[in-house]
Write a protein that holds these residues in place. Structure first.
Motif, PDB file in Angstrom:
ATOM      1  N   ALA A  43       5.294  -6.065  12.126  1.00 39.42           N
ATOM      2  CA  ALA A  43       3.891  -6.223  12.516  1.00 39.42           C
ATOM      3  C   ALA A  43       3.647  -7.597  13.128  1.00 39.42           C
ATOM      4  CB  ALA A  43       2.983  -6.013  11.304  1.00 39.42           C
ATOM      5  N   LEU A  44       4.227  -8.639  12.535  1.00 35.61           N
ATOM      6  CA  LEU A  44       4.072  -9.981  13.097  1.00 35.61           C
ATOM      7  C   LEU A  44       4.679 -10.061  14.499  1.00 35.61           C
ATOM      8  CD1 LEU A  44       4.836 -12.154   9.937  1.00 35.61           C
ATOM      9  CD2 LEU A  44       2.601 -11.823  11.046  1.00 35.61           C
ATOM     10  N   GLY A  45       5.778  -9.361  14.718  1.00 33.47           N
ATOM     11  CA  GLY A  45       6.385  -9.333  16.049  1.00 33.47           C
ATOM     12  C   GLY A  45       5.476  -8.696  17.086  1.00 33.47           C
ATOM     13  N   VAL A  46       4.785  -7.637  16.698  1.00 32.89           N
ATOM     14  CA  VAL A  46       3.825  -6.999  17.613  1.00 32.89           C
ATOM     15  C   VAL A  46       2.687  -7.960  17.916  1.00 32.89           C
ATOM     16  CG1 VAL A  46       2.121  -5.146  17.829  1.00 32.89           C
ATOM     17  CG2 VAL A  46       4.397  -4.645  16.906  1.00 32.89           C
ATOM     18  N   ILE A  47       2.172  -8.609  16.890  1.00 32.97           N
ATOM     19  CA  ILE A  47       1.064  -9.555  17.076  1.00 32.97           C
ATOM     20  C   ILE A  47       1.504 -10.698  17.985  1.00 32.97           C
ATOM     21  CG2 ILE A  47      -0.421 -11.228  15.894  1.00 32.97           C
ATOM     22  CD1 ILE A  47      -0.342  -9.176  13.479  1.00 32.97           C
ATOM     23  N   ALA A  48       2.687 -11.235  17.752  1.00 35.99           N
ATOM     24  CA  ALA A  48       3.193 -12.327  18.597  1.00 35.99           C
ATOM     25  C   ALA A  48       3.332 -11.876  20.046  1.00 35.99           C
ATOM     26  CB  ALA A  48       4.541 -12.823  18.067  1.00 35.99           C
ATOM     27  N   GLY A  49       3.724 -10.637  20.247  1.00 32.68           N
ATOM     28  CA  GLY A  49       3.885 -10.121  21.599  1.00 32.68           C
ATOM     29  C   GLY A  49       2.583  -9.993  22.372  1.00 32.68           C
ATOM     30  N   HIS A  50       1.471  -9.984  21.660  1.00 34.75           N
ATOM     31  CA  HIS A  50       0.156  -9.890  22.305  1.00 34.75           C
ATOM     32  C   HIS A  50      -0.556 -11.236  22.383  1.00 34.75           C
ATOM     33  CE1 HIS A  50       0.725  -5.577  21.664  1.00 34.75           C
ATOM     34  NE2 HIS A  50      -0.177  -5.425  22.600  1.00 34.75           N
ATOM     35  N   ASP A  58      -3.252  -2.314  18.393  1.00 37.68           N
ATOM     36  CA  ASP A  58      -1.972  -2.750  18.973  1.00 37.68           C
ATOM     37  C   ASP A  58      -0.860  -2.721  17.924  1.00 37.68           C
ATOM     38  OD1 ASP A  58      -3.124  -3.280  21.517  1.00 37.68           O
ATOM     39  OD2 ASP A  58      -3.839  -5.213  20.764  1.00 37.68           O
ATOM     40  N   VAL A  59      -1.179  -3.120  16.702  1.00 37.50           N
ATOM     41  CA  VAL A  59      -0.199  -3.072  15.618  1.00 37.50           C
ATOM     42  C   VAL A  59       0.178  -1.613  15.352  1.00 37.50           C
ATOM     43  CG1 VAL A  59       0.221  -3.560  13.173  1.00 37.50           C
ATOM     44  CG2 VAL A  59      -0.962  -5.251  14.601  1.00 37.50           C
ATOM     45  N   ALA A  60      -0.809  -0.747  15.278  1.00 34.42           N
ATOM     46  CA  ALA A  60      -0.540   0.677  15.046  1.00 34.42           C
ATOM     47  C   ALA A  60       0.364   1.250  16.133  1.00 34.42           C
ATOM     48  CB  ALA A  60      -1.856   1.449  14.981  1.00 34.42           C
ATOM     49  N   ASP A  61       0.014   0.994  17.377  1.00 40.63           N
ATOM     50  CA  ASP A  61       0.813   1.509  18.493  1.00 40.63           C
ATOM     51  C   ASP A  61       2.206   0.894  18.515  1.00 40.63           C
ATOM     52  OD1 ASP A  61      -1.424   2.956  19.268  1.00 40.63           O
ATOM     53  OD2 ASP A  61      -1.983   1.558  20.880  1.00 40.63           O
ATOM     54  N   GLY A  62       2.292  -0.386  18.211  1.00 45.75           N
ATOM     55  CA  GLY A  62       3.549  -1.112  18.305  1.00 45.75           C
ATOM     56  C   GLY A  62       4.590  -0.691  17.287  1.00 45.75           C
ATOM     57  N   ILE A  63       4.139  -0.317  16.095  1.00 48.71           N
ATOM     58  CA  ILE A  63       5.124   0.071  15.085  1.00 48.71           C
ATOM     59  C   ILE A  63       5.039   1.549  14.719  1.00 48.71           C
ATOM     60  CG2 ILE A  63       5.457  -2.242  14.171  1.00 48.71           C
ATOM     61  CD1 ILE A  63       3.660  -1.637  11.877  1.00 48.71           C
ATOM     62  N   GLY A  64       4.178   2.277  15.397  1.00 47.47           N
ATOM     63  CA  GLY A  64       4.153   3.725  15.229  1.00 47.47           C
ATOM     64  C   GLY A  64       3.547   4.208  13.929  1.00 47.47           C
ATOM     65  N   ILE A  65       2.415   3.608  13.536  1.00 49.12           N
ATOM     66  CA  ILE A  65       1.710   4.054  12.338  1.00 49.12           C
ATOM     67  C   ILE A  65       0.262   4.343  12.718  1.00 49.12           C
ATOM     68  CG2 ILE A  65       3.232   2.832  10.733  1.00 49.12           C
ATOM     69  CD1 ILE A  65       1.151   0.603  10.517  1.00 49.12           C
ATOM     70  N   THR A  66      -0.482   4.930  11.792  1.00 47.84           N
ATOM     71  CA  THR A  66      -1.881   5.227  12.061  1.00 47.84           C
ATOM     72  C   THR A  66      -2.709   3.948  12.075  1.00 47.84           C
ATOM     73  OG1 THR A  66      -2.500   5.492   9.733  1.00 47.84           O
ATOM     74  CG2 THR A  66      -1.665   7.472  10.899  1.00 47.84           C
ATOM     75  N   SER A  71      -4.512  -1.042   9.635  1.00 46.93           N
ATOM     76  CA  SER A  71      -5.608  -1.851   9.117  1.00 46.93           C
ATOM     77  C   SER A  71      -5.278  -2.379   7.723  1.00 46.93           C
ATOM     78  CB  SER A  71      -6.895  -1.020   9.075  1.00 46.93           C
ATOM     79  OG  SER A  71      -7.969  -1.799   8.604  1.00 46.93           O
ATOM     80  N   LYS A  72      -4.700  -1.531   6.879  1.00 50.07           N
ATOM     81  CA  LYS A  72      -4.301  -1.972   5.538  1.00 50.07           C
ATOM     82  C   LYS A  72      -3.184  -3.006   5.617  1.00 50.07           C
ATOM     83  CE  LYS A  72      -5.746   2.218   3.224  1.00 50.07           C
ATOM     84  NZ  LYS A  72      -5.358   3.431   2.517  1.00 50.07           N
ATOM     85  N   VAL A  74      -2.649  -5.098   8.113  1.00 51.70           N
ATOM     86  CA  VAL A  74      -3.255  -6.344   8.592  1.00 51.70           C
ATOM     87  C   VAL A  74      -4.064  -7.002   7.480  1.00 51.70           C
ATOM     88  CG1 VAL A  74      -4.940  -7.320  10.217  1.00 51.70           C
ATOM     89  CG2 VAL A  74      -3.198  -5.712  11.037  1.00 51.70           C
ATOM     90  N   ASP A  75      -4.725  -6.204   6.643  1.00 51.26           N
ATOM     91  CA  ASP A  75      -5.429  -6.775   5.485  1.00 51.26           C
ATOM     92  C   ASP A  75      -4.453  -7.560   4.605  1.00 51.26           C
ATOM     93  OD1 ASP A  75      -7.839  -5.628   6.263  1.00 51.26           O
ATOM     94  OD2 ASP A  75      -7.723  -3.966   4.821  1.00 51.26           O
ATOM     95  N   ARG A  76      -3.249  -6.998   4.373  1.00 51.73           N
ATOM     96  CA  ARG A  76      -2.253  -7.699   3.551  1.00 51.73           C
ATOM     97  C   ARG A  76      -1.747  -8.954   4.253  1.00 51.73           C
ATOM     98  NH1 ARG A  76      -0.655  -2.377   2.654  1.00 51.73           N
ATOM     99  NH2 ARG A  76       1.167  -2.558   4.006  1.00 51.73           N
ATOM    100  N   LEU A  77      -1.535  -8.857   5.580  1.00 61.23           N
ATOM    101  CA  LEU A  77      -1.095 -10.040   6.331  1.00 61.23           C
ATOM    102  C   LEU A  77      -2.130 -11.154   6.220  1.00 61.23           C
ATOM    103  CD1 LEU A  77       0.260  -8.401   9.615  1.00 61.23           C
ATOM    104  CD2 LEU A  77       1.597  -9.204   7.662  1.00 61.23           C
ATOM    105  N   GLU A  78      -3.395 -10.777   6.312  1.00 66.46           N
ATOM    106  CA  GLU A  78      -4.468 -11.769   6.210  1.00 66.46           C
ATOM    107  C   GLU A  78      -4.539 -12.338   4.791  1.00 66.46           C
ATOM    108  OE1 GLU A  78      -8.989 -12.154   7.880  1.00 66.46           O
ATOM    109  OE2 GLU A  78      -8.450 -10.249   6.927  1.00 66.46           O
ATOM    110  N   ARG A  79      -4.450 -11.467   3.801  1.00 64.41           N
ATOM    111  CA  ARG A  79      -4.476 -11.914   2.402  1.00 64.41           C
ATOM    112  C   ARG A  79      -3.346 -12.894   2.100  1.00 64.41           C
ATOM    113  NH1 ARG A  79      -2.275  -7.576  -1.023  1.00 64.41           N
ATOM    114  NH2 ARG A  79      -0.384  -8.661  -0.402  1.00 64.41           N
ATOM    115  N   ASP A  80      -2.175 -12.647   2.712  1.00 63.91           N
ATOM    116  CA  ASP A  80      -1.009 -13.500   2.482  1.00 63.91           C
ATOM    117  C   ASP A  80      -0.992 -14.745   3.364  1.00 63.91           C
ATOM    118  OD1 ASP A  80      -0.208 -11.637   0.604  1.00 63.91           O
ATOM    119  OD2 ASP A  80       1.261 -10.669   1.919  1.00 63.91           O
TER     120      ASP A  80
END
Length: 142
Positions: A43-50, A58-66, A71-72, A74-80
Motif C-alpha cells: 500500500a505504501l508503494g502505491v501511495i509513493a507512486g502517486h 488508488d490504493v484499492a486499484d493498485g493492490i487489487g482490493i475493494t 479504506s480500512k 489506510v485507517d491502519r496506516l494513519e493510526r500507525d
C-alpha cells in the motif's frame, strides 16, 4: 486452438500455488525485517507512486482490493503514523494520502527485504523470462 480443460486447470493451480507460496515467504521476511507486513509495504508503494495525490481508490486499484478494504488499510496506516490524510482540494468527498517519514522508512526497508526475497526465489530466471512472465500476468489482471 483453445487450451484443454486439463491445461487450464493445471495453469490455474500452478499460478495460485506460486502466488500463495511467494506471498507467504515475502510477508514473513518483510514482517521480520520491518515489523510491517507485505500488505502495508504494498500500500505504501502505491501511495509513493502517486506522490501527494494518492487516494483510497488508488490504493484499492493498485493492490487489487475493494475500496472498503483499502479504506480500512489506510485507517491502519494513519493510526500507525505511516500516512496522513489531507483535504483534497478538487474533491471534498475524498482526501489525499501523504506518506510520513516513518512511512517512507517502512517502504524503503520493506522494499529492500522484498527485493532480497524475490532475488533468491527467482534467481534461476533471467530478465527475458521474467519480462515475458510479467507480461502474461499483467494481461490476466482484469
Amino acid at each position: 486452438m483453445p487450451a484443454s480443460p486439463a491445461v487450464l486447470l493445471r495453469f490455474f493451480d500452478a499460478l495460485v500455488g506460486a502466488e500463495v507460496s511467494l506471498w507467504g515467504d515475502a510477508d514473513a521476511a518483510v514482517t521480520a525485517g520491518t515489523s510491517a507486513g507485505l500488505g502495508t509495504v504494498s500500500a505504501l508503494g502505491v501511495i509513493a507512486g502517486h506522490g501527494d495525490d494518492a487516494r483510497v481508490q488508488d490504493v484499492a486499484d493498485g493492490i487489487g482490493i475493494t475500496v472498503g478494504a483499502a479504506s480500512k488499510l489506510v485507517d491502519r496506516l494513519e493510526r500507525d503514523g505511516l500516512v496522513v490524510r489531507a483535504p483534497n482540494p478538487s474533491d471534498r468527498r475524498s482526501s489525499l494520502l501523504r506518506m510520513t517519514a516513518d512511512g517512507r522508512r517502512v517502504l524503503d526497508d520493506g522494499s529492500g527485504v522484498l527485493v532480497h526475497v524475490l532475488g533468491e526465489r527467482l534467481a534461476d530466471l533471467d530478465e527475458t523470462t521474467l519480462a515475458s512472465a510479467t507480461e502474461v500476468l499483467e494481461s490476466l489482471r482484469g
